[in-house]
Design an enzyme around this catalytic site. Structure first.
Site, PDB file in Angstrom:
ATOM      1  N   CYS A 140     117.593  -2.244  24.074  1.00  0.00           N
ATOM      2  CA  CYS A 140     117.062  -3.047  25.150  1.00  0.00           C
ATOM      3  C   CYS A 140     116.415  -2.221  26.338  1.00  0.00           C
ATOM      4  CB  CYS A 140     118.180  -4.015  25.862  1.00  0.00           C
ATOM      5  SG  CYS A 140     117.450  -4.805  27.356  1.00  0.00           S
ATOM      6  N   CYS A 143     116.914  -3.450  29.780  1.00  0.00           N
ATOM      7  CA  CYS A 143     118.355  -2.833  30.420  1.00  0.00           C
ATOM      8  C   CYS A 143     118.571  -1.395  30.774  1.00  0.00           C
ATOM      9  CB  CYS A 143     119.494  -3.417  29.439  1.00  0.00           C
ATOM     10  SG  CYS A 143     119.240  -4.720  28.531  1.00  0.00           S
ATOM     11  N   ASP A 144     118.013  -0.483  29.788  1.00  0.00           N
ATOM     12  CA  ASP A 144     118.519   0.824  30.010  1.00  0.00           C
ATOM     13  C   ASP A 144     117.347   1.779  30.124  1.00  0.00           C
ATOM     14  OD1 ASP A 144     121.114   0.179  29.212  1.00  0.00           O
ATOM     15  OD2 ASP A 144     120.534  -0.095  27.101  1.00  0.00           O
TER      16      ASP A 144
END
Ligand code: NDP
Length: 315
Positions: A140, A143-144
């Site tokens: 992701c 997300c990261d």
């Protein structure tokens, strides 16, 4: 009714942010929800390290911690959170029937499906090792990606997701190397053009990942192979992103619930309703587009409100 049969007003299947948010709303509306956690209590967020983009956590929070807090919040209002795996459903008539671990039978006035989707990984030992360690493997980018700003990363995949994520990463990272296993993209032309026109994205066609390299703790690079020449070579990188698709966890519902060609549940646009009355969907099981904890939580709220209104209309 079989001996081991229970009647519930609202059954929630799945324990990610969608399921727990549905549980918070359903329990506060006196629906006495029962939530089955499944085999990965907490869902995909439990494989994420720090969650920095969920509103209300200015210092960030780890995925597992957030799931514990969501569970506590749901239990505080009376949600009955249980271990167990739903193995079969029968949505052919009211009440809807659901079986837990192939044994216990539950009759439900409403069902909220929040079973999520699972990211596909390559399956290499080295990939799984650094994924488990939280050392630089992610599925992701949104997300990261932030953790890799001004660094060099590698992304695998050539679909719309991979293009979108590569482009997202290119705004944060020094360089993004995109490994495409064939000599062409699967993505739409416009998405492909976007990555091709981005200066700090290097595209390597006909290239597969042999190994994710690291120092035992964190990723340091990728060993790749050109499938045409057979040559192997190393790419320095601190992050390894996998964007080769997701599998929605919807198999057991497909006999009754309409899905698209890839298995995502079709909801009535703008609501959580499915094609079956009294069965609602929330989270990634119906969303290949956003896949964020906060969007999953939002649709969990919608599903609980829709379930409550549906029950009220049945009186
Ligand atoms: P896709 O299935 O479309 O693409 C998967 C990609 O990963 C393909 O390029 C595939 O290669 C590659 N791949 C699969 N397995 C491997 C492997 N083992 N090693 C290397 N590469 C591999 O998945 P997406 O998640 O990209 O998209 C899913 C759906 O969501 C699509 O319908 C897409 O259009 C949609 N979507 C739409 C978006 C938008 O409109 N903004 C954004 C994101 C997704 P190959 O082509 O060789 O099979």
């Amino acid at each position: 009714m079989a001996t081991d049969t229970e009647k519930v007003k609202c059954l929630i299947i799945g324990s990610g942010p969608a399921g727990y948010t549905a549980a918070i709303y359903a329990s506060r509306a006196n629906l006495n929800p029962v939530l089955y956690q499944g085999t990965q209590p907490g869902g995909q967020l439990t494989t994420t390290n720090d969650v920095e983009n969920f509103p209300g956590y200015p210092k960030g929070i780890t995925g597992p911690e957030m799931m514990i807090e969501l569970r506590e919040q749901a239990e505080r209002f009376g949600t009955d959170v249980r271990d167990g795996w739903i193995t079969k459903v029968d949505f052919s008539e009211q009440p809807h029937k659901v079986w837990v671990n192939g044994e216990k039978e539950i009759h439900c006035d409403t069902v909220i499906i929040s079973t999520g989707a699972s990211a596909r990984y390559l399956g290499l030992d080295s990939e799984q090792k650094y994924l488990q360690l939280g050392g630089g493997v992610s599925a992701c980018a949104v997300c990261d990606g932030f953790f890799y700003r001004n660094q060099e990363v590698v992304i695998v995949g050539a679909g719309d997701s991979a293009c979108e994520e590569a482009h997202y990463l290119s705004n944060l990272c020094e360089k993004v190397t995109m490994l495409v296993r064939r000599d062409e993209f699967r993505a739409s032309k416009i998405m492909e053009a976007r990555v091709r026109n981005t200066e700090n994205i290097e595209i390597l066609l006909n290239t597969e990942t042999v190994e994710v390299l690291g120092d035992g703790q964190v990723v340091t690079g990728v060993l790749a192979k050109n499938k045409v020449t057979g040559a192997t070579f190393q790419i320095p990188a601190t992050g390894f992103f996998v964007a080769i698709g997701h599998n929605p966890n919807t198999e057991i519902f497909r006999e009754y619930i309409d899905t698209d060609e890839t298995g995502y549940i079709k909801n009535v646009p703008g609501s959580s309703e499915t094609n079956i009355e009294g069965v609602f969907v929330s989270g990634d099981a119906a969303d290949h587009r956003y896949r964020q904890a906060v969007t999953a939580a939002g649709t969990g709220c919608m599903a609980a409100l829709d379930a409550e209104r549906y029950l009220a209309s049945q009186v």
